[in-house]
Motif scaffolding. Structure first.
Motif, PDB file in Angstrom:
ATOM      1  N   GLY A 245       0.827  -1.226  -0.018  1.00 51.97           N
ATOM      2  CA  GLY A 245       0.153  -0.070  -0.052  1.00 51.97           C
ATOM      3  C   GLY A 245       0.770   1.254   0.058  1.00 51.97           C
ATOM      4  O   GLY A 245       0.215   2.394   0.379  1.00 51.97           O
ATOM      5  N   LEU A 246       2.258   1.025  -0.326  1.00 55.47           N
ATOM      6  CA  LEU A 246       2.992   2.377  -0.475  1.00 55.47           C
ATOM      7  C   LEU A 246       2.993   2.991  -1.626  1.00 55.47           C
ATOM      8  O   LEU A 246       3.197   2.253  -2.697  1.00 55.47           O
ATOM      9  CB  LEU A 246       4.574   2.058   0.114  1.00 55.47           C
ATOM     10  N   ILE A 247       2.475   4.393  -1.689  1.00 46.98           N
ATOM     11  CA  ILE A 247       2.368   4.951  -3.073  1.00 46.98           C
ATOM     12  C   ILE A 247       3.117   6.244  -2.827  1.00 46.98           C
ATOM     13  O   ILE A 247       3.145   6.868  -1.650  1.00 46.98           O
ATOM     14  CB  ILE A 247       1.064   5.375  -3.187  1.00 46.98           C
ATOM     15  N   PHE A 248       3.865   6.658  -3.682  1.00 50.68           N
ATOM     16  CA  PHE A 248       4.712   7.828  -3.882  1.00 50.68           C
ATOM     17  C   PHE A 248       4.038   8.755  -4.913  1.00 50.68           C
ATOM     18  O   PHE A 248       4.069   8.601  -5.965  1.00 50.68           O
ATOM     19  CB  PHE A 248       6.338   7.827  -4.409  1.00 50.68           C
ATOM     20  N   ASP A 249       3.444   9.687  -4.367  1.00 51.13           N
ATOM     21  CA  ASP A 249       2.947  10.939  -4.968  1.00 51.13           C
ATOM     22  C   ASP A 249       3.863  11.983  -5.746  1.00 51.13           C
ATOM     23  O   ASP A 249       4.313  12.600  -5.082  1.00 51.13           O
ATOM     24  CB  ASP A 249       1.625  11.753  -4.492  1.00 51.13           C
ATOM     25  N   GLU A 250       3.725  11.801  -6.966  1.00 48.59           N
ATOM     26  CA  GLU A 250       5.223  12.439  -7.706  1.00 48.59           C
ATOM     27  C   GLU A 250       4.581  13.620  -8.533  1.00 48.59           C
ATOM     28  O   GLU A 250       3.575  13.399  -9.220  1.00 48.59           O
ATOM     29  CB  GLU A 250       6.033  11.592  -8.529  1.00 48.59           C
ATOM     30  N   THR A 251       5.219  14.930  -8.638  1.00 44.27           N
ATOM     31  CA  THR A 251       4.641  16.193  -9.458  1.00 44.27           C
ATOM     32  C   THR A 251       5.892  16.493 -10.306  1.00 44.27           C
ATOM     33  O   THR A 251       6.999  16.824  -9.760  1.00 44.27           O
ATOM     34  CB  THR A 251       4.268  17.274  -8.648  1.00 44.27           C
ATOM     35  N   VAL A 252       5.695  16.411 -11.624  1.00 44.33           N
ATOM     36  CA  VAL A 252       6.898  16.586 -12.391  1.00 44.33           C
ATOM     37  C   VAL A 252       7.070  18.312 -12.480  1.00 44.33           C
ATOM     38  O   VAL A 252       6.299  18.985 -12.742  1.00 44.33           O
ATOM     39  CB  VAL A 252       6.362  16.274 -13.837  1.00 44.33           C
ATOM     40  N   LEU A 253       8.286  18.635 -12.364  1.00 44.14           N
ATOM     41  CA  LEU A 253       9.047  19.907 -12.099  1.00 44.14           C
ATOM     42  C   LEU A 253       9.633  20.512 -13.173  1.00 44.14           C
ATOM     43  O   LEU A 253       9.462  21.566 -13.610  1.00 44.14           O
ATOM     44  CB  LEU A 253       9.970  19.969 -10.840  1.00 44.14           C
TER      45      LEU A 253
END
Length: 349
Positions: A245-253
């Motif tokens: 259940g581990l999720i990394f929420d990533e935002t493209v910079l």
């Protein structure tokens, strides 16, 4: 008749001697067993008490678990107490003074795992420190027991037990200093540029047979499953999904098509089950946080590219000099595993 009587007496004496020898052997074995249990059991018990005291929230102003004070004082006391309780003749051996303290340390290790007090990963990381300082405690206690008076020997043990009270407050005054680090990895791939990049932006489900993470699997850290990007460009959202259940929420910079993708990382720390990570090495937790990730694709030959992957992470401890070694090793292992998957998939005809 007299001969039979004498023979009977001799037989009775032999039986009596055998019985006495058996009783004597049994008593010696019992005494030796009790002595051994004391040498191992008492240091383990004291170690458990120290572990409990360091984990009391109300006493955080005095000491805390994830500190140099804890990593030094517990094994040192265990080592010193082991030698203090050992027989004088045994501690004449330097090997005994160095290695005997390891026995209660390993027993302590196993008990904390069975009782779910500590996790496997955390123990593997701190075990080298515990073994070193337990040996140091054993060698020092041996010196006092062999060379000094009984009073000096007892005083040394008392000071060892009081050690956390001296260095704990000093360490708390210094405080935890955040440190920023980078884990850098790369891999060479012979495949078309567009094919490599498509495997970078969207990683299809990684099966267990494809997973080549060595350190992370050994430490039972959740393995990567897949990564999903909603579109290609600045501001895009990407989810890197791991087991448990581990999720990394990533935002493209930053984004340059088929050349560069830089993204911020925010672990969903508060949504994952408590069993997914040891709380002391929880990514996004109090001590360890991953901040950014970057993919760069570099052309190094005809239809041959070097894919770079590096991450920035933060450690907040009083022993970053040691924790950073493990942090970089873990992050590098995760990254190398993902790069190998991308390479294999990209080079498939």
């Amino acid at each position: 008749f007299m001969g039979q009587d004498a023979a009977s007496r001799r037989h009775h004496c032999r039986n009596t001697n055998v019985g006495r020898n058996y009783t004597s052997t049994f008593e010696m074995t019992k005494e030796k067993t009790i002595k051994t249990l004391k040498i191992i059991g008492i240091p383990v018990f004291v170690g458990l008490i120290i572990r409990f005291l360091f984990d009391v929230d109300d006493w955080n102003s005095l000491w805390r678990l994830m500190t140099i004070t804890f990593f030094i004082s517990l094994p040192y006391v265990v080592g010193a107490l082991t030698i203090y309780l050992s027989d004088y003749n045994k501690i004449k051996s330097l090997g005994y003074r160095i290695f005997c303290p390891w026995v209660p340390i390993f027993v302590f290790f196993i008990l904390t795992l069975i009782l779910s007090i500590e996790g496997w990963a955390c123990w593997i990381m701190i075990l080298p420190i515990f073994l070193f300082f337990s040996s140091l405690g054993g060698v020092t206690a041996g010196y006092f027991k062999l060379k000094k008076t009984r009073q000096a020997n007892t005083l040394h043990l008392s000071l060892a037990i009081l050690l956390p009270f001296f260095i704990g407050p000093i360490e708390n005054l210094i405080g935890e200093i955040p440190g920023f680090y980078k884990a850098y990895t790369y891999i060479d791939i012979e495949a078309p540029k567009d094919k490599i990049w498509s495997n970078v932006t969207r990683v299809r489900e990684i099966k267990e047979t494809e997973d080549q993470g060595q350190l992370t699997n050994f430490l039972q850290i959740p393995r990567p499953i897949r990564a999903e990007l909603n579109y290609e460009g600045i501001g895009a959202k990407r989810e890197a999904i791991f087991e448990g259940g581990l999720i990394f929420d990533e935002t493209v910079l930053k984004y340059k098509h088929e050349e560069l993708m830089n993204f911020s990382i925010r672990p969903n720390t508060y949504e994952i089950p408590s069993t997914t990570f040891d709380e002391h090495i929880l990514i996004g937790g109090e001590f360890f946080d991953v901040l950014e990730g970057t993919y760069e694709l570099e052309e190094i030959g005809q239809n041959k590219y070097r894919l770079h992957l590096y991450s920035k992470f933060k450690l907040t401890t009083t022993f970053n000099f040691y924790a950073s070694f493990w942090g970089q090793w873990i992050m590098s292992d995760i990254q190398e595993n993902i790069l190998k998957v991308i390479k294999k998939r990209s080079e498939v005809v």
